[in-house]
Design a protein around this motif. Structure first.
Motif, mmCIF file in Angstrom:
data_model
loop_
_atom_site.group_PDB
_atom_site.id
_atom_site.type_symbol
_atom_site.label_atom_id
_atom_site.label_comp_id
_atom_site.label_asym_id
_atom_site.label_seq_id
_atom_site.Cartn_x
_atom_site.Cartn_y
_atom_site.Cartn_z
ATOM 1 N N ALA A 14 36.308 48.265 43.241
ATOM 2 C CA ALA A 14 35.865 47.003 43.862
ATOM 3 C C ALA A 14 34.408 46.722 43.491
ATOM 4 O O ALA A 14 34.061 45.592 43.110
ATOM 5 C CB ALA A 14 36.039 47.070 45.377
ATOM 6 N N VAL A 15 33.564 47.733 43.580
ATOM 7 C CA VAL A 15 32.160 47.571 43.192
ATOM 8 C C VAL A 15 32.085 47.229 41.699
ATOM 9 O O VAL A 15 31.352 46.322 41.285
ATOM 10 C CB VAL A 15 31.338 48.844 43.523
ATOM 11 N N ALA A 16 32.867 47.939 40.902
ATOM 12 C CA ALA A 16 32.886 47.691 39.461
ATOM 13 C C ALA A 16 33.353 46.271 39.151
ATOM 14 O O ALA A 16 32.784 45.596 38.291
ATOM 15 C CB ALA A 16 33.787 48.712 38.767
ATOM 16 N N TYR A 20 35.776 37.456 44.404
ATOM 17 C CA TYR A 20 37.113 37.581 43.822
ATOM 18 C C TYR A 20 37.132 38.708 42.780
ATOM 19 O O TYR A 20 38.115 39.446 42.673
ATOM 20 C CB TYR A 20 37.560 36.247 43.207
ATOM 21 N N GLY A 21 36.039 38.865 42.043
ATOM 22 C CA GLY A 21 35.937 39.980 41.100
ATOM 23 C C GLY A 21 36.047 41.320 41.808
ATOM 24 O O GLY A 21 36.710 42.242 41.333
ATOM 25 N N ALA A 22 35.407 41.432 42.975
ATOM 26 C CA ALA A 22 35.494 42.672 43.758
ATOM 27 C C ALA A 22 36.903 42.878 44.298
ATOM 28 O O ALA A 22 37.460 43.982 44.220
ATOM 29 C CB ALA A 22 34.491 42.632 44.910
ATOM 30 N N LEU A 23 37.487 41.822 44.837
ATOM 31 C CA LEU A 23 38.835 41.911 45.411
ATOM 32 C C LEU A 23 39.857 42.338 44.361
ATOM 33 O O LEU A 23 40.638 43.266 44.585
ATOM 34 C CB LEU A 23 39.229 40.565 46.026
ATOM 35 N N THR A 24 39.839 41.672 43.221
ATOM 36 C CA THR A 24 40.811 42.028 42.181
ATOM 37 C C THR A 24 40.447 43.354 41.517
ATOM 38 O O THR A 24 41.344 44.089 41.086
ATOM 39 C CB THR A 24 40.939 40.907 41.132
ATOM 40 N N GLY A 25 39.168 43.667 41.463
ATOM 41 C CA GLY A 25 38.762 44.961 40.917
ATOM 42 C C GLY A 25 39.363 46.114 41.698
ATOM 43 O O GLY A 25 39.726 47.144 41.127
#
Length: 184
Positions: free
Chosen positions: A8-10, A72-77
């Motif tokens: 998520a962080v990534a 959204y990047g964190a969620l999908t990550g």
């Protein structure tokens, strides 16, 4: 670090290089194809009807779209560790494949299903190529960063002196000249 949290962080961090690629390629599109980028449109079309953008000045809407894009990047990550198990292979390759899968699930799936945007099949090839390239970068960067965040040196949080593999150095990512564009 927990693999889901690390991913998520990534995913959040990988949204930076993704945004730089998207913004750079956006400037190369013909003028007729330079309508607002999907993060801006999706944010306005999802949050606007809920009244969450009422009274938000135009220049702050770009900030809201950028914040939503990183979220959204964190969620999908966070979904990357499961996908990596299914996809197998080197992390950056699995990550790039996951990035394309996120693009497909979004732009051929839930976004048109909710009436937020037309499906990618109705967008130009150049615009789709821009979005797919950005998602390839996001996925590869998410995988590389997640691997790095999960690596723990011996004696530093590793159980009973166990060591975790040290990931290779990440490539230098140039600072985008202007992440916040009018298109956002």
């Amino acid at each position: 670090m927990n693999p889901v949290l690390a991913a998520a962080v990534a995913g959040c961090l990988a949204t930076g290089p993704m945004t730089a690629v998207m913004s750079g390629l956006f400037r190369r599109l013909p003028a007729g194809e330079r309508h607002p980028l999907p993060p801006r449109l999706v944010t306005e079309r999802l949050l606007g009807p809920l009244g969450l953008l009422d009274g938000v000045p135009e220049d702050r809407r770009a900030d809201a779209a950028l914040a939503a894009h990183y979220a959204y990047g964190a969620l999908t990550g966070a979904g990357y560790p499961l996908a990596a198990r299914v996809l197998g292979g080197p992390p950056v390759v699995a990550g790039a494949a996951y990035g394309v899968a996120v693009w497909a699930a979004s732009y051929l799936g839930w976004i048109p299903a909710t009436g937020t945007l037309t499906p990618a099949t109705r967008h130009s090839r150049r615009r789709n190529a821009m979005m797919i390239a950005a998602h390839l970068v996001w996925g590869g960067a998410t995988a590389a960063l997640a691997q790095t965040l999960c690596a723990r040196p011996s004696g530093f949080g590793a159980p009973h002196g166990a060591t975790a593999p040290v990931s290779p150095a990440l490539p230098e990512i140039p600072e985008p000249e202007a992440v916040r564009m009018r298109a956002w």
